[in-house]
Design a protein around this motif. Structure first.
Motif, PDB file in Angstrom:
ATOM      1  N   GLU A  14       0.838  -1.209   0.000  1.00  0.00           N
ATOM      2  CA  GLU A  14       0.000   0.000   0.000  1.00  0.00           C
ATOM      3  C   GLU A  14       0.868   1.253   0.000  1.00  0.00           C
ATOM      4  O   GLU A  14       0.586   2.227  -0.706  1.00  0.00           O
ATOM      5  CB  GLU A  14      -0.943   0.000   1.196  1.00  0.00           C
ATOM      6  CG  GLU A  14      -1.934   1.153   1.194  1.00  0.00           C
ATOM      7  CD  GLU A  14      -2.765   1.237  -0.080  1.00  0.00           C
ATOM      8  OE1 GLU A  14      -3.016   2.379  -0.559  1.00  0.00           O
ATOM      9  OE2 GLU A  14      -3.147   0.181  -0.631  1.00  0.00           O
ATOM     10  N   ALA A  15       1.944   1.243   0.777  1.00  0.00           N
ATOM     11  CA  ALA A  15       2.853   2.387   0.812  1.00  0.00           C
ATOM     12  C   ALA A  15       3.539   2.593  -0.544  1.00  0.00           C
ATOM     13  O   ALA A  15       3.688   3.728  -1.007  1.00  0.00           O
ATOM     14  CB  ALA A  15       3.897   2.200   1.911  1.00  0.00           C
ATOM     15  N   VAL A  16       3.943   1.496  -1.185  1.00  0.00           N
ATOM     16  CA  VAL A  16       4.580   1.602  -2.506  1.00  0.00           C
ATOM     17  C   VAL A  16       3.571   2.108  -3.526  1.00  0.00           C
ATOM     18  O   VAL A  16       3.890   2.964  -4.362  1.00  0.00           O
ATOM     19  CB  VAL A  16       5.193   0.247  -2.928  1.00  0.00           C
ATOM     20  CG1 VAL A  16       5.713   0.305  -4.353  1.00  0.00           C
ATOM     21  CG2 VAL A  16       6.308  -0.155  -1.979  1.00  0.00           C
ATOM     22  N   ARG A  17       2.356   1.622  -3.472  1.00  0.00           N
ATOM     23  CA  ARG A  17       1.308   2.102  -4.397  1.00  0.00           C
ATOM     24  C   ARG A  17       1.059   3.597  -4.202  1.00  0.00           C
ATOM     25  O   ARG A  17       0.905   4.340  -5.172  1.00  0.00           O
ATOM     26  CB  ARG A  17       0.005   1.332  -4.177  1.00  0.00           C
ATOM     27  CG  ARG A  17      -0.008  -0.012  -4.805  1.00  0.00           C
ATOM     28  CD  ARG A  17      -1.407  -0.629  -4.742  1.00  0.00           C
ATOM     29  NE  ARG A  17      -1.427  -1.870  -5.476  1.00  0.00           N
ATOM     30  CZ  ARG A  17      -1.858  -3.028  -5.008  1.00  0.00           C
ATOM     31  NH1 ARG A  17      -2.349  -3.108  -3.789  1.00  0.00           N
ATOM     32  NH2 ARG A  17      -1.829  -4.105  -5.751  1.00  0.00           N
ATOM     33  N   ALA A  18       1.006   4.024  -2.958  1.00  0.00           N
ATOM     34  CA  ALA A  18       0.778   5.443  -2.674  1.00  0.00           C
ATOM     35  C   ALA A  18       1.933   6.288  -3.196  1.00  0.00           C
ATOM     36  O   ALA A  18       1.718   7.367  -3.775  1.00  0.00           O
ATOM     37  CB  ALA A  18       0.589   5.656  -1.173  1.00  0.00           C
ATOM     38  N   ALA A  19       3.157   5.817  -3.020  1.00  0.00           N
ATOM     39  CA  ALA A  19       4.319   6.550  -3.520  1.00  0.00           C
ATOM     40  C   ALA A  19       4.293   6.625  -5.040  1.00  0.00           C
ATOM     41  O   ALA A  19       4.605   7.670  -5.629  1.00  0.00           O
ATOM     42  CB  ALA A  19       5.599   5.893  -3.024  1.00  0.00           C
ATOM     43  N   ALA A  20       3.939   5.534  -5.695  1.00  0.00           N
ATOM     44  CA  ALA A  20       3.844   5.520  -7.158  1.00  0.00           C
ATOM     45  C   ALA A  20       2.777   6.496  -7.627  1.00  0.00           C
ATOM     46  O   ALA A  20       3.000   7.280  -8.563  1.00  0.00           O
ATOM     47  CB  ALA A  20       3.535   4.106  -7.654  1.00  0.00           C
ATOM     48  N   ALA A  21       1.635   6.483  -6.978  1.00  0.00           N
ATOM     49  CA  ALA A  21       0.550   7.395  -7.351  1.00  0.00           C
ATOM     50  C   ALA A  21       0.965   8.849  -7.147  1.00  0.00           C
ATOM     51  O   ALA A  21       0.643   9.715  -7.974  1.00  0.00           O
ATOM     52  CB  ALA A  21      -0.703   7.078  -6.534  1.00  0.00           C
ATOM     53  N   ALA A  22       1.696   9.120  -6.072  1.00  0.00           N
ATOM     54  CA  ALA A  22       2.138  10.483  -5.796  1.00  0.00           C
ATOM     55  C   ALA A  22       3.070  10.999  -6.893  1.00  0.00           C
ATOM     56  O   ALA A  22       3.126  12.207  -7.155  1.00  0.00           O
ATOM     57  CB  ALA A  22       2.836  10.546  -4.443  1.00  0.00           C
ATOM     58  N   GLU A  23       3.803  10.101  -7.536  1.00  0.00           N
ATOM     59  CA  GLU A  23       4.691  10.492  -8.631  1.00  0.00           C
ATOM     60  C   GLU A  23       4.023  10.372  -9.996  1.00  0.00           C
ATOM     61  O   GLU A  23       4.647  10.632 -11.023  1.00  0.00           O
ATOM     62  CB  GLU A  23       5.971   9.654  -8.601  1.00  0.00           C
ATOM     63  CG  GLU A  23       6.857   9.986  -7.423  1.00  0.00           C
ATOM     64  CD  GLU A  23       8.252   9.409  -7.547  1.00  0.00           C
ATOM     65  OE1 GLU A  23       8.659   9.017  -8.663  1.00  0.00           O
ATOM     66  OE2 GLU A  23       8.940   9.362  -6.520  1.00  0.00           O
ATOM     67  N   GLY A  24       2.777   9.931  -9.994  1.00  0.00           N
ATOM     68  CA  GLY A  24       2.053   9.802 -11.259  1.00  0.00           C
ATOM     69  C   GLY A  24       2.568   8.654 -12.118  1.00  0.00           C
ATOM     70  O   GLY A  24       2.501   8.714 -13.342  1.00  0.00           O
ATOM     71  N   LYS A  25       3.092   7.622 -11.477  1.00  0.00           N
ATOM     72  CA  LYS A  25       3.645   6.482 -12.196  1.00  0.00           C
ATOM     73  C   LYS A  25       2.845   5.229 -11.886  1.00  0.00           C
ATOM     74  O   LYS A  25       2.219   5.119 -10.834  1.00  0.00           O
ATOM     75  CB  LYS A  25       5.097   6.228 -11.783  1.00  0.00           C
ATOM     76  CG  LYS A  25       6.056   7.315 -12.187  1.00  0.00           C
ATOM     77  CD  LYS A  25       7.463   6.938 -11.765  1.00  0.00           C
ATOM     78  CE  LYS A  25       8.460   7.986 -12.191  1.00  0.00           C
ATOM     79  NZ  LYS A  25       9.834   7.606 -11.813  1.00  0.00           N
ATOM     80  N   SER A  26       2.945   4.275 -12.807  1.00  0.00           N
ATOM     81  CA  SER A  26       2.370   2.964 -12.527  1.00  0.00           C
ATOM     82  C   SER A  26       3.237   2.294 -11.463  1.00  0.00           C
ATOM     83  O   SER A  26       4.409   2.646 -11.271  1.00  0.00           O
ATOM     84  CB  SER A  26       2.358   2.102 -13.790  1.00  0.00           C
ATOM     85  OG  SER A  26       3.685   1.749 -14.162  1.00  0.00           O
ATOM     86  N   LEU A  27       2.660   1.325 -10.790  1.00  0.00           N
ATOM     87  CA  LEU A  27       3.408   0.589  -9.775  1.00  0.00           C
ATOM     88  C   LEU A  27       4.634  -0.068 -10.399  1.00  0.00           C
ATOM     89  O   LEU A  27       5.747   0.001  -9.855  1.00  0.00           O
ATOM     90  CB  LEU A  27       2.501  -0.468  -9.123  1.00  0.00           C
ATOM     91  CG  LEU A  27       3.094  -1.293  -8.006  1.00  0.00           C
ATOM     92  CD1 LEU A  27       3.539  -0.410  -6.853  1.00  0.00           C
ATOM     93  CD2 LEU A  27       2.093  -2.328  -7.531  1.00  0.00           C
TER      94      LEU A  27
END
Length: 79
Positions: A14-27
């Motif tokens: 979940e933390a990795v997904r949130a970080a990816a979303a914050a950068e506008g990138k796919s997981l």
């Protein structure tokens, strides 16, 4: 093309997904970029350390009251 399976706990993922979303990138893209960014960070840190060591005497001379002189003993060496 080689691939890699990585196991995460639910909280980690979940933390990795949130970080990816914050950068506008796919997981997938985010996880792919992490080791490359770490390599660049380490290269930057090595250069910064080298640069600071090269210019330490100049800094000590320009700002004698800011930090102990570079050749002063510190920590356990001073004891």
């Amino acid at each position: 093309m080689p691939s890699l399976n990585i196991t995460f706990t639910d909280e980690e993922l979940e933390a990795v997904r949130a970080a990816a979303a914050a950068e506008g990138k796919s997981l997938k893209q985010f996880v792919h970029d992490l080791p490359l960014r770490e390599q660049q960070r380490l290269q930057f840190v090595r250069y910064a350390v080298s640069w600071s060591e090269t210019h330490r005497d100049e800094f000590d001379e320009a700002f004698p009251d800011e930090m102990p002189p570079a050749n002063a003993q510190r920590g356990a060496e001073a004891a």
